[in-house]
Motif scaffolding. Structure first.
Motif, short mmCIF file in Angstrom:
data_model
loop_
_atom_site.label_atom_id
_atom_site.label_comp_id
_atom_site.label_asym_id
_atom_site.label_seq_id
_atom_site.Cartn_x
_atom_site.Cartn_y
_atom_site.Cartn_z
N LEU A 170 0.86 -1.17 0.00
CA LEU A 170 0.00 0.00 0.00
C LEU A 170 0.90 1.23 0.00
O LEU A 170 1.72 1.41 0.90
CB LEU A 170 -0.90 0.00 1.24
N GLN A 175 -2.17 5.78 -1.76
CA GLN A 175 -3.58 5.53 -2.05
C GLN A 175 -3.83 4.48 -3.14
O GLN A 175 -4.94 4.39 -3.67
CB GLN A 175 -4.30 6.84 -2.42
N TRP A 176 -2.81 3.69 -3.46
CA TRP A 176 -2.97 2.59 -4.41
C TRP A 176 -2.44 1.31 -3.79
O TRP A 176 -1.42 1.33 -3.09
CB TRP A 176 -2.20 2.87 -5.71
N LEU A 177 -3.13 0.22 -4.04
CA LEU A 177 -2.71 -1.09 -3.56
C LEU A 177 -2.03 -1.82 -4.72
O LEU A 177 -2.68 -2.13 -5.73
CB LEU A 177 -3.92 -1.89 -3.05
N ALA A 226 -9.33 -2.30 -0.42
CA ALA A 226 -9.07 -1.01 -1.08
C ALA A 226 -10.30 -0.09 -1.00
O ALA A 226 -10.16 1.11 -0.73
CB ALA A 226 -8.68 -1.24 -2.54
N GLN A 274 -10.78 1.14 2.63
CA GLN A 274 -9.79 2.14 3.00
C GLN A 274 -9.88 3.40 2.11
O GLN A 274 -9.06 4.30 2.24
CB GLN A 274 -8.37 1.56 2.89
N GLN A 275 -10.85 3.42 1.21
CA GLN A 275 -11.06 4.53 0.28
C GLN A 275 -9.82 4.82 -0.55
O GLN A 275 -9.45 5.98 -0.78
CB GLN A 275 -11.55 5.77 1.01
N LEU A 276 -9.18 3.75 -1.02
CA LEU A 276 -8.03 3.88 -1.89
C LEU A 276 -8.49 4.22 -3.30
O LEU A 276 -9.65 4.01 -3.65
CB LEU A 276 -7.21 2.59 -1.89
N SER A 277 -7.58 4.69 -4.11
CA SER A 277 -7.93 4.99 -5.50
C SER A 277 -8.12 3.72 -6.31
O SER A 277 -8.99 3.66 -7.18
CB SER A 277 -6.83 5.84 -6.16
N CYS A 280 -9.65 9.23 -5.34
CA CYS A 280 -8.83 9.45 -4.15
C CYS A 280 -9.38 10.63 -3.36
O CYS A 280 -9.51 11.72 -3.91
CB CYS A 280 -7.38 9.71 -4.56
#
Length: 147
Positions: A59, A62-64, A92, A95-98, A143
């Motif tokens: 991680l 903001q990207w996994l 993702a 966690q509110q990732l992009s 994001c």
């Protein structure tokens, strides 16, 4: 006078610390986002405690990044890979990732990832000769930190 030295293998510990400090200093001077990479994994074990499937990821920003997805040959075709990818995607979103992204080789699983909604964003042909390294990504949300 400076000189360039060539060696094979990793830098020694002191050189690696100096290199890392140099990158960090430069990034701070450029007001770059903090480099705070976290390692994550999802694993599946059989009744005997043997690893039969795993997904490892990093991680960052903001990207996994899906680093490794492996399913033991005896369990391929059972949906286990899809389940692991679904877990990573759910994380993702939670966690509110992009989004998620990964590299795969042309002989590995590009169609598998595309069937999960991933899109190709780059391709490196003849790596190795006669094959391609393929970058795939899947956006799961905008994001929240972007301007």
């Amino acid at each position: 006078m400076t000189k360039i030295e060539f060696t094979m293998g990793d830098l020694d510990d002191q050189q690696q610390r100096q290199l890392s400090a140099g990158f960090e200093s430069h990034s701070q001077a450029q007001d770059a986002p903090e480099y705070n990479k976290q390692r994550l994994s999802w694993t599946v074990q059989d009744e005997g405690g043997n690893l039969i499937a795993a997904l490892t990821a990093d991680l960052l920003w903001q990207w996994l990044y899906i680093d490794e997805l492996w399913v033991d040959d005896r369990y391929r075709g059972t949906g286990m890979g899809k389940q692991l990818m679904a877990q990573a995607e759910a994380y993702a979103k939670e966690q509110q990732l992009s989004g998620l992204w990964l590299w795969t080789q042309s002989w590995q699983a590009p169609l598998f990832y595309q069937s999960l909604g991933f899109e190709e964003f780059t391709r490196f042909d003849d790596f190795p000769s006669g094959h391609s390294r393929i970058g795939l990504r899947k956006r799961v949300s905008e994001c929240p930190h972007s301007a």
